[in-house]
Design a protein around this motif. Structure first.
Motif, PDB file in Angstrom:
ATOM      1  N   SER A   1       0.835  -1.207   0.000  1.00 59.18           N
ATOM      2  CA  SER A   1       0.000   0.000   0.000  1.00 59.18           C
ATOM      3  C   SER A   1       0.868   1.254   0.000  1.00 59.18           C
ATOM      4  O   SER A   1       0.515   2.260  -0.616  1.00 59.18           O
TER       5      SER A   1
ATOM      6  N   ILE B   1       3.832   1.509  -1.455  1.00 56.86           N
ATOM      7  CA  ILE B   1       4.338   1.648  -2.825  1.00 56.86           C
ATOM      8  C   ILE B   1       3.258   2.190  -3.736  1.00 56.86           C
ATOM      9  O   ILE B   1       3.500   3.082  -4.554  1.00 56.86           O
ATOM     10  N   LEU B   2       2.027   1.662  -3.603  1.00 56.62           N
ATOM     11  CA  LEU B   2       0.921   2.165  -4.426  1.00 56.62           C
ATOM     12  C   LEU B   2       0.660   3.638  -4.132  1.00 56.62           C
ATOM     13  O   LEU B   2       0.389   4.421  -5.037  1.00 56.62           O
TER      14      LEU B   2
ATOM     15  N   ARG C   1       2.872   5.824  -3.107  1.00 59.34           N
ATOM     16  CA  ARG C   1       3.959   6.591  -3.723  1.00 59.34           C
ATOM     17  C   ARG C   1       3.785   6.677  -5.226  1.00 59.34           C
ATOM     18  O   ARG C   1       4.041   7.715  -5.825  1.00 59.34           O
ATOM     19  N   ILE C   2       3.361   5.584  -5.843  1.00 63.21           N
ATOM     20  CA  ILE C   2       3.142   5.587  -7.300  1.00 63.21           C
ATOM     21  C   ILE C   2       2.043   6.575  -7.658  1.00 63.21           C
ATOM     22  O   ILE C   2       2.170   7.338  -8.612  1.00 63.21           O
ATOM     23  N   ARG C   3       0.978   6.584  -6.878  1.00 60.79           N
ATOM     24  CA  ARG C   3      -0.109   7.531  -7.142  1.00 60.79           C
ATOM     25  C   ARG C   3       0.368   8.970  -6.952  1.00 60.79           C
ATOM     26  O   ARG C   3       0.040   9.843  -7.731  1.00 60.79           O
ATOM     27  N   THR C   4       1.153   9.199  -5.906  1.00 56.47           N
ATOM     28  CA  THR C   4       1.669  10.547  -5.650  1.00 56.47           C
ATOM     29  C   THR C   4       2.598  10.973  -6.783  1.00 56.47           C
ATOM     30  O   THR C   4       2.512  12.099  -7.262  1.00 56.47           O
ATOM     31  N   VAL C   5       3.475  10.079  -7.215  1.00 53.70           N
ATOM     32  CA  VAL C   5       4.401  10.386  -8.305  1.00 53.70           C
ATOM     33  C   VAL C   5       3.609  10.639  -9.588  1.00 53.70           C
ATOM     34  O   VAL C   5       3.916  11.558 -10.349  1.00 53.70           O
ATOM     35  N   SER C   6       2.573   9.843  -9.838  1.00 44.92           N
ATOM     36  CA  SER C   6       1.762  10.047 -11.038  1.00 44.92           C
ATOM     37  C   SER C   6       1.076  11.400 -11.000  1.00 44.92           C
ATOM     38  O   SER C   6       1.028  12.101 -12.013  1.00 44.92           O
TER      39      SER C   6
ATOM     40  N   HIS D   1       3.632  14.041 -11.741  1.00 42.98           N
ATOM     41  CA  HIS D   1       3.965  14.081 -13.166  1.00 42.98           C
ATOM     42  C   HIS D   1       2.875  14.758 -13.964  1.00 42.98           C
ATOM     43  O   HIS D   1       3.158  15.539 -14.881  1.00 42.98           O
TER      44      HIS D   1
END
Length: 149
Positions: free
Chosen positions: A49, A51-52, A54-59, A62
């Protein structure tokens, strides 16, 4: 009439043709159990959760960067186009001014040529005569006249 629960629990003990009873016993399913206390998170679930997240935050970051870049490019393009139109307008005004000045110079040159061509006629009307030979002035016998003498 039999209920559904009892119909399911009643099973035939007869093995289908070509099967043994042993294969049926080996393929039994595990029993399901109800676990009290709800969902328990494991360390691997927390990592996943995180990692997900962080991926959402990074997305999202971007996407925000892309939108800001596109907006800046749009404003830059608009400013550049405005400057180019302004420079084009100024260049057209300067070209028009140059054309007017060239026309004025041509008009003045034509007037000067006309005056130079009419100069001998005007000189004759004033009583002047053209020069007949080389002109020389002799200053040897010249004596200045002064007021004090």
């Amino acid at each position: 009439m039999m209920s559904t629960a009892t119909a399911r629990s009643v099973r035939s003990r007869i093995a289908p043709a070509g099967r043994d009873d042993d294969t049926r016993a080996a393929s039994s399913r595990p029993k399901l159990q109800v676990v009290a206390g709800g969902k328990e998170k494991k360390d691997s679930d927390n990592v996943a959760s995180g990692i997900l997240g962080r991926i959402r935050t990074v997305s999202v970051v971007h996407v925000i960067i892309a939108v800001v870049f596109l907006f800046a490019a749009l404003l830059g393009s608009l400013a550049l186009r405005t400057q180019m139109v302004q420079n084009s307008f100024e260049a057209a005004q300067v070209q028009s001014s140059i054309s007017k000045l060239n026309q004025d110079v041509e008009d003045d040159q034509a007037q000067l040529d006309g005056l130079q061509a009419s100069l001998p006629d005007r000189a004759q009307k004033m009583g002047m005569v053209p020069q007949s030979g080389p002109l020389s002035i002799d200053l040897q016998g010249y004596q200045p006249t002064g007021k004090g003498q």
